[in-house]
Design a protein around this motif. Structure first.
Motif, short mmCIF file in Angstrom:
data_model
loop_
_atom_site.label_atom_id
_atom_site.label_comp_id
_atom_site.label_asym_id
_atom_site.label_seq_id
_atom_site.Cartn_x
_atom_site.Cartn_y
_atom_site.Cartn_z
N LEU A 16 0.83 -1.21 0.00
CA LEU A 16 0.00 0.00 0.00
C LEU A 16 0.86 1.25 0.00
O LEU A 16 0.55 2.23 -0.70
N THR A 17 1.95 1.24 0.77
CA THR A 17 2.86 2.38 0.80
C THR A 17 3.44 2.63 -0.59
O THR A 17 3.50 3.77 -1.06
N TYR A 20 0.74 4.15 -2.88
CA TYR A 20 0.53 5.57 -2.60
C TYR A 20 1.70 6.40 -3.14
O TYR A 20 1.50 7.49 -3.68
N ALA A 23 1.36 6.75 -6.88
CA ALA A 23 0.32 7.73 -7.20
C ALA A 23 0.84 9.15 -7.01
O ALA A 23 0.56 10.03 -7.83
N ALA A 24 1.62 9.37 -5.95
CA ALA A 24 2.20 10.70 -5.72
C ALA A 24 3.14 11.09 -6.86
O ALA A 24 3.13 12.24 -7.32
N PHE A 46 -0.99 12.17 -1.23
CA PHE A 46 -0.64 10.76 -1.38
C PHE A 46 0.68 10.44 -0.67
O PHE A 46 0.86 9.31 -0.20
N PHE A 49 -0.52 9.84 2.74
CA PHE A 49 -1.13 8.51 2.85
C PHE A 49 -0.06 7.43 2.94
O PHE A 49 -0.21 6.46 3.69
N ALA A 50 1.02 7.58 2.18
CA ALA A 50 2.12 6.61 2.22
C ALA A 50 2.78 6.60 3.60
O ALA A 50 3.07 5.53 4.15
N GLN A 53 0.63 4.83 6.08
CA GLN A 53 0.65 3.39 5.94
C GLN A 53 1.97 2.79 6.41
O GLN A 53 2.00 1.67 6.92
N ARG A 73 -3.28 10.66 7.50
CA ARG A 73 -4.38 10.39 6.57
C ARG A 73 -5.42 11.51 6.66
O ARG A 73 -5.90 11.99 5.63
#
Length: 95
Positions: A16-17, A20, A23-24, A46, A49-50, A53, A73
């Motif tokens: 997940l990290t 994210y 995406a960034a 993002f 978010f990383a 996570q 988050r």
């Protein structure tokens, strides 16, 4: 995740990290192309978010809800909301 294997939790957290972070990077690419502040804010969100996570996995926190890193988050979502509101408010011009 109660009763989950710690290595599985760490693997999923890392995946997940990485997602994210990717995406960034994409949003940074779009920002470099357009210089639209909205893309830069999405990239920053993002990244947050990383971080959110990664911290529980790196610090060994069993449930992310118990972590103060959860605030990353929240900050990411607040950034996105503010950026969208600013973009919508500034984009309208009266004829």
């Amino acid at each position: 995740m109660n009763g989950a294997d710690p290595s599985t939790v760490a693997f999923m957290g890392g995946a997940l990290t990485a997602g994210y972070a990717i995406a960034a990077i994409f949003f940074l690419k779009f920002w470099a192309r357009t210089r639209d502040l909205l893309f830069l804010v999405f990239a920053a969100a993002f990244v947050m978010f990383a971080i959110n996570q990664a911290i529980p996995v790196l610090m060994g926190i069993p449930q992310e809800e118990q972590s103060p890193a959860y605030l990353f988050r929240l900050a990411g979502f607040v950034l996105i909301i503010i950026a969208v509101l600013v973009k919508n408010a500034g984009g309208r011009k009266e004829p």
